[in-house]
Enzyme design. Sequence first.
Site, PDB file in Angstrom:
ATOM      1  N   SER A   1      -0.053 131.483   4.556  1.00 39.43           N
ATOM      2  CA  SER A   1       0.758 131.345   5.769  1.00 39.43           C
ATOM      3  C   SER A   1       2.249 131.291   5.441  1.00 39.43           C
ATOM      4  O   SER A   1       2.652 130.923   4.329  1.00 39.43           O
ATOM      5  CB  SER A   1       0.368 130.072   6.531  1.00 39.43           C
ATOM      6  OG  SER A   1      -0.981 130.136   6.903  1.00 39.43           O
TER       7      SER A   1
HETATM    8  N1  SAM Z   1      -4.382 127.626   3.423  1.00 37.07           N
HETATM    9  C1  SAM Z   1      -4.321 128.891   2.759  1.00 37.07           C
HETATM   10  C2  SAM Z   1      -3.228 128.966   1.738  1.00 37.07           C
HETATM   11  O1  SAM Z   1      -2.490 127.988   1.563  1.00 37.07           O
HETATM   12  O2  SAM Z   1      -3.125 130.016   1.089  1.00 37.07           O
HETATM   13  C3  SAM Z   1      -4.249 130.063   3.708  1.00 37.07           C
HETATM   14  C4  SAM Z   1      -5.484 130.217   4.473  1.00 37.07           C
HETATM   15  S1  SAM Z   1      -5.811 131.805   5.137  1.00 37.07           S
HETATM   16  C5  SAM Z   1      -4.659 131.900   6.443  1.00 37.07           C
HETATM   17  C6  SAM Z   1      -7.380 131.408   5.892  1.00 37.07           C
HETATM   18  C7  SAM Z   1      -8.481 131.186   4.903  1.00 37.07           C
HETATM   19  O3  SAM Z   1      -9.619 130.668   5.589  1.00 37.07           O
HETATM   20  C8  SAM Z   1      -8.957 132.465   4.226  1.00 37.07           C
HETATM   21  O4  SAM Z   1      -8.859 132.351   2.835  1.00 37.07           O
HETATM   22  C9  SAM Z   1     -10.400 132.597   4.682  1.00 37.07           C
HETATM   23  O5  SAM Z   1     -11.233 133.208   3.720  1.00 37.07           O
HETATM   24  C10 SAM Z   1     -10.768 131.162   4.944  1.00 37.07           C
HETATM   25  N2  SAM Z   1     -11.926 130.969   5.828  1.00 37.07           N
HETATM   26  C11 SAM Z   1     -12.235 131.592   6.996  1.00 37.07           C
HETATM   27  N3  SAM Z   1     -13.375 131.098   7.508  1.00 37.07           N
HETATM   28  C12 SAM Z   1     -13.819 130.136   6.642  1.00 37.07           C
HETATM   29  C13 SAM Z   1     -14.934 129.272   6.624  1.00 37.07           C
HETATM   30  N4  SAM Z   1     -15.861 129.271   7.586  1.00 37.07           N
HETATM   31  N5  SAM Z   1     -15.055 128.426   5.588  1.00 37.07           N
HETATM   32  C14 SAM Z   1     -14.126 128.390   4.593  1.00 37.07           C
HETATM   33  N6  SAM Z   1     -13.050 129.194   4.550  1.00 37.07           N
HETATM   34  C15 SAM Z   1     -12.886 130.057   5.569  1.00 37.07           C
END
Ligand code: SAM
Length: 221
Positions: A65
């Site tokens: 983000s």
């Molecule tokens: N917080 C992260 C960072 O600091 O880089 C960015 C997160 S990114 C916007 C969203 C993340 O949520 C992705 O890596 C995606 O694979 C993960 N995600 C989506 N659905 C998920 C789930 N049900 N369980 C775990 N991770 C999930």
Amino acid sequence: MPETNFFTAERQRMVDEQLIPRHIRDPRLLDAMRTVPRHLFVPPKVRHLAYADGPLPIGQSQTISQPYIVAYMTELLDLQGDEKVLEIGTGSGYQAAILAELAREVYTIEQHPPLARRAARTLELLGYRNVHVLTGDGSRGLPEHAPYDAIIVTAAAPHIPQTLLDQLADGGRLVAPVGGEQGQILQRWQREGQSFLAENLAPVAFVPLRGQFGWQTKEWS
Ligand code: SAM
């Protein structure tokens, strides 16, 4: 100028130009944003953009983000230093590192094993001993380590599942983007006993939360 001094200056500039003018005020949070080397959490080909005012690709069609959004969501958790925090969506591990600077213990869960492995390696190399990276479906939370003083969801959820709210400690805060492909609203929930107070805060744009309580690919490809 040696590389490390260059990135230190870039971080200071990020705080001065992107965070302070947008009213991020918590001094501990501003220090964390000045400290955590964001460039080490992004792929080498976008490293030169690590401190730019926007999200970046991190592989597996996922993103890290925008720095301001990381700071804003973190500030909403109101961390004082002794909390146990759950993050859903580890991605690069950057948000987890910011949380680790501000809270006692961080659990973070990621659906994609390669991202989880890379994030765990980066966090370990940087010496974060209070972050536990897990792989799996975080849409169900992580009941085995509940309750949490704070929960942050870093992917867009169709709604906040009751099972996540149930994993909040009394007085705990949950911050999450809620909505679909056309846009989402950042929500903060607070638990008071068996009551949950919700606030709608700001429009945001996140990748989808998948899993049992997330978006299915037929709904959001
Ligand atoms: N917080 C992260 C960072 O600091 O880089 C960015 C997160 S990114 C916007 C969203 C993340 O949520 C992705 O890596 C995606 O694979 C993960 N995600 C989506 N659905 C998920 C789930 N049900 N369980 C775990 N991770 C999930």
